[in-house]
Design a protein around this motif. Structure first.
Motif, mmCIF file in Angstrom:
data_model
loop_
_atom_site.group_PDB
_atom_site.id
_atom_site.type_symbol
_atom_site.label_atom_id
_atom_site.label_comp_id
_atom_site.label_asym_id
_atom_site.label_seq_id
_atom_site.Cartn_x
_atom_site.Cartn_y
_atom_site.Cartn_z
ATOM 1 N N PHE A 281 56.190 39.100 48.245
ATOM 2 C CA PHE A 281 55.804 37.845 48.881
ATOM 3 C C PHE A 281 55.525 36.732 47.891
ATOM 4 C CE2 PHE A 281 54.559 40.763 52.430
ATOM 5 C CZ PHE A 281 55.611 40.397 53.233
ATOM 6 N N ARG A 282 55.277 37.086 46.621
ATOM 7 C CA ARG A 282 55.092 35.981 45.691
ATOM 8 C C ARG A 282 56.412 35.268 45.424
ATOM 9 N NH1 ARG A 282 54.184 38.209 39.648
ATOM 10 N NH2 ARG A 282 55.996 39.544 39.525
ATOM 11 N N LEU A 283 57.522 35.920 45.797
ATOM 12 C CA LEU A 283 58.812 35.229 45.700
ATOM 13 C C LEU A 283 58.875 34.069 46.689
ATOM 14 C CD1 LEU A 283 61.313 38.219 45.452
ATOM 15 C CD2 LEU A 283 60.232 36.948 43.609
ATOM 16 N N TYR A 284 58.018 34.122 47.718
ATOM 17 C CA TYR A 284 58.005 33.066 48.718
ATOM 18 C C TYR A 284 56.988 31.986 48.402
ATOM 19 C CZ TYR A 284 61.010 35.895 51.596
ATOM 20 O OH TYR A 284 62.079 36.602 52.059
ATOM 21 N N GLY A 285 56.269 32.157 47.296
ATOM 22 C CA GLY A 285 55.271 31.149 46.927
ATOM 23 C C GLY A 285 55.969 29.861 46.539
ATOM 24 N N PHE B 125 59.689 47.039 49.577
ATOM 25 C CA PHE B 125 58.496 46.800 50.391
ATOM 26 C C PHE B 125 58.533 47.639 51.668
ATOM 27 C CE2 PHE B 125 56.880 44.272 54.026
ATOM 28 C CZ PHE B 125 55.530 44.295 53.720
ATOM 29 N N ALA C 239 54.085 44.663 48.182
ATOM 30 C CA ALA C 239 53.911 43.452 48.989
ATOM 31 C C ALA C 239 53.694 42.252 48.077
ATOM 32 C CB ALA C 239 52.729 43.613 49.941
ATOM 33 N N PHE C 240 52.893 42.459 47.035
ATOM 34 C CA PHE C 240 52.662 41.412 46.050
ATOM 35 C C PHE C 240 53.973 40.993 45.387
ATOM 36 C CE2 PHE C 240 51.924 40.612 41.467
ATOM 37 C CZ PHE C 240 51.234 39.423 41.563
ATOM 38 N N ALA D 239 50.686 47.893 48.622
ATOM 39 C CA ALA D 239 50.087 46.589 48.345
ATOM 40 C C ALA D 239 50.756 45.944 47.141
ATOM 41 C CB ALA D 239 48.586 46.729 48.109
ATOM 42 N N LYS E 36 65.544 39.143 46.294
ATOM 43 C CA LYS E 36 64.785 39.280 47.544
ATOM 44 C C LYS E 36 65.207 40.466 48.405
ATOM 45 C CE LYS E 36 62.898 34.730 48.268
ATOM 46 N NZ LYS E 36 62.952 33.489 49.040
#
Lengths: 203, 203
Positions: free
Chosen positions: A189-193, A116, A185-186, A182, A109
């Motif tokens: 933030f998908r680590l936070y899914g 990012f 960002a993908f 972008a 992260k």
């Protein structure tokens, strides 16, 4: 490999992305990222060189006047922004190649946040530089009669054309940076899914 | 409510974010989003009004000259960009309030993509407008002696000051849009998260 399969089978997960599907997306994203970063590095250098080396000497009533990019602050800003973008992209290309060789996926992260943030800053910086330079170029090309600012591209035609090529190249750099930001960002933030949407409707 | 708790218990998920923890983050993100969108809406209107209504009449050798924002194309661009940002934010504020009243969380991927795209476009648009206008203002304020462009703010002091206030307000709008576009990227891309990192190290 086994971790991918493990996810596909695990009972608590929604099978929106099967392991293999995810791997394909992952590889495509990584290849796209590498290509874009190489493109940015090349075009940013091209743009900086085109603008930085551009000069034209004009003789007016036996007085020699020399046009160069430092006459216009926006061009200096653009050359600096392109230089930064090129250096940044070179570091990122090395990172991409390294992670491809090692075959590791980005799960770290802090590193994802760093990439990012860097991409965001570079995207906004290059875009702002292009916008400011484009505005200056409009004044140089068309003048602004209301303010009695004269067209200077009439005098320095060759100089202006080369600057125009540099700006076009910088525009491609900034668009590529927008797409890259972008992508990063993908990746971040998908680590936070957490798949908490599984009991809700999913389109 | 039960869906949150359900996630916390489900065996296939990593307990990085417990249900309650996630709910707190979710609420904070949503409140921050609403505040930022209201701020943008207000400041964008303020900036457009400040610049759009700005005029100054100056008498030079018995000839009246009137300065208005349409004399400089960058200011027209900024007013349009601020108008768009205000209208867009108003729609988004309504959506935020509606989703807060209904208590629904964003799990709808097409809607999340729409919001993400809109925020990205508005962020880059407002930033480009501010950069172009800032560049024009530098010319107006300082002139560019190499190009024989004169300072016009000496003549139209009051006009320039009001434009300056409008630009400052537009700058805050664009920074808020940048933060918002990061928030909407977070809201979108975490829908793609799949916790495949659970067997890897996690910081």
């Amino acid at each position: 490999m086994s971790s991918y399969l493990g996810v596909g089978v695990s009972p608590g997960n929604v099978p929106v992305y099967h392991g293999s599907n995810l791997k394909v997306i992952d590889r495509r994203v990584r290849v796209a990222e590498l290509i874009l970063r190489c493109l940015i590095c090349g075009l940013a250098i091209l743009s900086a060189v085109l603008i930085g080396t551009d000069t034209q000497v004009k003789e007016i009533f036996s007085i020699q006047k020399k046009a160069k990019f430092t006459d216009m602050k926006a061009l200096v800003f653009l050359v600096i922004a392109n230089g930064l973008a090129a250096a940044y992209s070179l570091v990122q290309v090395l990172r991409c190649v390294l992670s491809m060789i090692r075959g590791s996926v980005l799960f770290n992260k802090p590193l994802a946040w760093l990439i990012f943030s860097g991409d965001q800053i570079m995207a906004y910086l290059t875009l702002a530089a292009v916008a400011a330079t484009a505005q200056s170029s409009v004044f140089a090309k068309l003048g602004q009669t209301e303010l009695q600012w004269m067209k200077i591209c009439n005098m320095y035609g060759k100089f202006c054309n080369q600057v125009g090529e540099g700006i076009a190249s910088a525009l491609v750099v900034s668009i590529a940076m927008v797409v890259l930001s972008a992508i990063s960002a993908f990746s971040l933030f998908r680590l936070y899914g957490d798949n908490k949407g599984k009991s809700d409707e999913r389109w």
